[in-house]
Design a protein around this motif. Structure first.
Motif, PDB file in Angstrom:
ATOM      1  N   ASN A 127       4.068  55.783 102.223  1.00  0.00           N
ATOM      2  CA  ASN A 127       4.775  54.657 102.801  1.00  0.00           C
ATOM      3  C   ASN A 127       4.260  54.477 104.224  1.00  0.00           C
ATOM      4  N   THR A 128       3.582  53.363 104.468  1.00  0.00           N
ATOM      5  CA  THR A 128       3.026  53.079 105.786  1.00  0.00           C
ATOM      6  C   THR A 128       3.808  51.956 106.440  1.00  0.00           C
ATOM      7  N   LEU A 129       4.254  52.197 107.658  1.00  0.00           N
ATOM      8  CA  LEU A 129       4.920  51.175 108.451  1.00  0.00           C
ATOM      9  C   LEU A 129       3.928  50.662 109.482  1.00  0.00           C
ATOM     10  N   VAL A 130       3.703  49.336 109.475  1.00  0.00           N
ATOM     11  CA  VAL A 130       2.902  48.692 110.511  1.00  0.00           C
ATOM     12  C   VAL A 130       3.896  47.950 111.392  1.00  0.00           C
ATOM     13  N   LEU A 131       4.042  48.425 112.616  1.00  0.00           N
ATOM     14  CA  LEU A 131       5.061  47.924 113.538  1.00  0.00           C
ATOM     15  C   LEU A 131       4.400  47.219 114.712  1.00  0.00           C
ATOM     16  N   GLY A 132       4.673  45.927 114.840  1.00  0.00           N
ATOM     17  CA  GLY A 132       4.150  45.150 115.959  1.00  0.00           C
ATOM     18  C   GLY A 132       5.211  44.983 117.027  1.00  0.00           C
ATOM     19  N   LEU A 133       4.853  45.344 118.253  1.00  0.00           N
ATOM     20  CA  LEU A 133       5.781  45.240 119.383  1.00  0.00           C
ATOM     21  C   LEU A 133       5.288  44.189 120.360  1.00  0.00           C
ATOM     22  N   GLY A 134       6.223  43.563 121.047  1.00  0.00           N
ATOM     23  CA  GLY A 134       5.847  42.608 122.084  1.00  0.00           C
ATOM     24  C   GLY A 134       6.855  41.496 122.228  1.00  0.00           C
ATOM     25  N   ASN A 135       6.756  40.818 123.350  1.00  0.00           N
ATOM     26  CA  ASN A 135       7.640  39.705 123.658  1.00  0.00           C
ATOM     27  C   ASN A 135       6.848  38.414 123.513  1.00  0.00           C
ATOM     28  N   VAL A 136       7.112  37.662 122.444  1.00  0.00           N
ATOM     29  CA  VAL A 136       6.346  36.439 122.173  1.00  0.00           C
ATOM     30  C   VAL A 136       6.620  35.335 123.187  1.00  0.00           C
ATOM     31  N   LEU A 137       7.620  35.496 124.022  1.00  0.00           N
ATOM     32  CA  LEU A 137       7.894  34.514 125.074  1.00  0.00           C
ATOM     33  C   LEU A 137       7.003  34.726 126.294  1.00  0.00           C
ATOM     34  N   MET A 138       6.237  35.821 126.274  1.00  0.00           N
ATOM     35  CA  MET A 138       5.417  36.186 127.430  1.00  0.00           C
ATOM     36  C   MET A 138       3.918  36.112 127.122  1.00  0.00           C
ATOM     37  N   GLY A 139       3.510  35.145 126.311  1.00  0.00           N
ATOM     38  CA  GLY A 139       2.089  34.947 126.050  1.00  0.00           C
ATOM     39  C   GLY A 139       1.459  36.127 125.331  1.00  0.00           C
ATOM     40  N   ASP A 140       0.381  36.648 125.899  1.00  0.00           N
ATOM     41  CA  ASP A 140      -0.375  37.722 125.255  1.00  0.00           C
ATOM     42  C   ASP A 140       0.406  39.031 125.144  1.00  0.00           C
ATOM     43  N   GLU A 141       1.512  39.167 125.851  1.00  0.00           N
ATOM     44  CA  GLU A 141       2.330  40.373 125.723  1.00  0.00           C
ATOM     45  C   GLU A 141       2.874  40.488 124.300  1.00  0.00           C
ATOM     46  N   GLY A 142       2.881  39.390 123.557  1.00  0.00           N
ATOM     47  CA  GLY A 142       3.367  39.385 122.184  1.00  0.00           C
ATOM     48  C   GLY A 142       2.294  39.629 121.126  1.00  0.00           C
ATOM     49  N   VAL A 143       1.125  40.160 121.513  1.00  0.00           N
ATOM     50  CA  VAL A 143       0.037  40.329 120.541  1.00  0.00           C
ATOM     51  C   VAL A 143       0.441  41.213 119.357  1.00  0.00           C
ATOM     52  N   GLY A 144       1.256  42.220 119.572  1.00  0.00           N
ATOM     53  CA  GLY A 144       1.660  43.099 118.476  1.00  0.00           C
ATOM     54  C   GLY A 144       2.442  42.353 117.408  1.00  0.00           C
ATOM     55  N   VAL A 145       3.358  41.510 117.839  1.00  0.00           N
ATOM     56  CA  VAL A 145       4.159  40.714 116.910  1.00  0.00           C
ATOM     57  C   VAL A 145       3.265  39.704 116.193  1.00  0.00           C
ATOM     58  N   HIS A 146       2.386  39.041 116.932  1.00  0.00           N
ATOM     59  CA  HIS A 146       1.475  38.074 116.310  1.00  0.00           C
ATOM     60  C   HIS A 146       0.564  38.757 115.289  1.00  0.00           C
ATOM     61  N   ALA A 147       0.117  39.974 115.589  1.00  0.00           N
ATOM     62  CA  ALA A 147      -0.761  40.698 114.664  1.00  0.00           C
ATOM     63  C   ALA A 147      -0.022  41.047 113.372  1.00  0.00           C
ATOM     64  N   VAL A 148       1.223  41.514 113.477  1.00  0.00           N
ATOM     65  CA  VAL A 148       2.001  41.849 112.275  1.00  0.00           C
ATOM     66  C   VAL A 148       2.235  40.595 111.437  1.00  0.00           C
ATOM     67  N   ARG A 149       2.552  39.508 112.088  1.00  0.00           N
ATOM     68  CA  ARG A 149       2.765  38.253 111.354  1.00  0.00           C
ATOM     69  C   ARG A 149       1.489  37.822 110.632  1.00  0.00           C
ATOM     70  N   ALA A 150       0.342  38.010 111.261  1.00  0.00           N
ATOM     71  CA  ALA A 150      -0.942  37.676 110.627  1.00  0.00           C
ATOM     72  C   ALA A 150      -1.230  38.620 109.460  1.00  0.00           C
ATOM     73  N   LEU A 151      -0.941  39.915 109.636  1.00  0.00           N
ATOM     74  CA  LEU A 151      -1.152  40.891 108.551  1.00  0.00           C
ATOM     75  C   LEU A 151      -0.331  40.542 107.316  1.00  0.00           C
ATOM     76  N   GLU A 152       0.868  40.048 107.518  1.00  0.00           N
ATOM     77  CA  GLU A 152       1.753  39.715 106.399  1.00  0.00           C
ATOM     78  C   GLU A 152       1.184  38.601 105.523  1.00  0.00           C
ATOM     79  N   ARG A 153       0.247  37.833 106.045  1.00  0.00           N
ATOM     80  CA  ARG A 153      -0.374  36.749 105.272  1.00  0.00           C
ATOM     81  C   ARG A 153      -1.518  37.244 104.392  1.00  0.00           C
ATOM     82  N   HIS A 154      -1.807  38.544 104.452  1.00  0.00           N
ATOM     83  CA  HIS A 154      -2.882  39.140 103.657  1.00  0.00           C
ATOM     84  C   HIS A 154      -2.273  39.983 102.538  1.00  0.00           C
ATOM     85  N   PRO A 155      -3.016  40.105 101.420  1.00  0.00           N
ATOM     86  CA  PRO A 155      -2.544  41.064 100.412  1.00  0.00           C
ATOM     87  C   PRO A 155      -2.685  42.475 100.976  1.00  0.00           C
ATOM     88  N   LEU A 156      -1.629  43.238 100.888  1.00  0.00           N
ATOM     89  CA  LEU A 156      -1.614  44.592 101.453  1.00  0.00           C
ATOM     90  C   LEU A 156      -1.466  45.614 100.328  1.00  0.00           C
TER      91      LEU A 156
END
Length: 154
Positions: free
Chosen positions: A7-36
């Motif tokens: 069981n692998t957890l991919v955890l994206g952290l960040g504040n999407v209201l602060m531009g690039d500080e939200g890269v972790g959240v944006h990356a997890v959202r992008a990963l979810e669009r791929h077959p895993l």
């Protein structure tokens, strides 16, 4: 008898209201669009908090994605397997708690799992906005590709 699937957890952290500080959240959202692979869960951890301890404790392997303000060029993606305090990147203040604080609490509660940390170097002095910079978007694409390769190889 077959082994229990990892069981692998991919955890994206960040504040999407602060531009690039939200890269972790944006990356997890992008990963979810791929077959895993089977057994991989993606979680938008937002700005963190100790509420994330339970998902960490339920995982056999943890992949974290977060922004960092360090001395590398903007957009640099770094993969580490942190084991000691010195292994953690500088904490960004847009989080409720830092990655190091979250993992320290996890380890204190007998959390002994493989932890992989992907960080993206950002400029912490950005104006408040919800969009990633061009450099941030490219870094997210790079992180997603690296994590997809790592997940397929395991």
């Amino acid at each position: 008898m077959s082994a229990k699937p990892t069981n692998t957890l991919v955890l994206g952290l960040g504040n999407v209201l602060m531009g690039d500080e939200g890269v972790g959240v944006h990356a997890v959202r992008a990963l979810e669009r791929h077959p895993l692979p089977r057994g991989v869960e993606c979680l938008d951890g937002g700005t963190g908090g100790f509420i994330l301890l339970e998902p960490l404790q339920n995982a056999d392997r943890i992949i974290l994605i977060d922004a960092t303000a360090d001395d590398t060029p903007l957009g640099t993606v770094t993969r580490t397997e942190p084991r000691f305090s010195k292994d953690y990147p500088p904490t960004l203040t847009a989080h409720d708690i830092g990655v190091k604080d979250l993992l320290d609490a996890f380890y204190m509660q007998n959390g002994h799992r493989k932890v992989i940390l992907y960080t993206v170097s950002i400029d912490p002095q950005q104006p408040i906005h919800m969009d990633l910079s061009e450099t941030g978007r490219a870094a997210v694409d790079g992180v997603v590709c690296q994590i997809l390769r790592e997940l397929q190889a395991s």
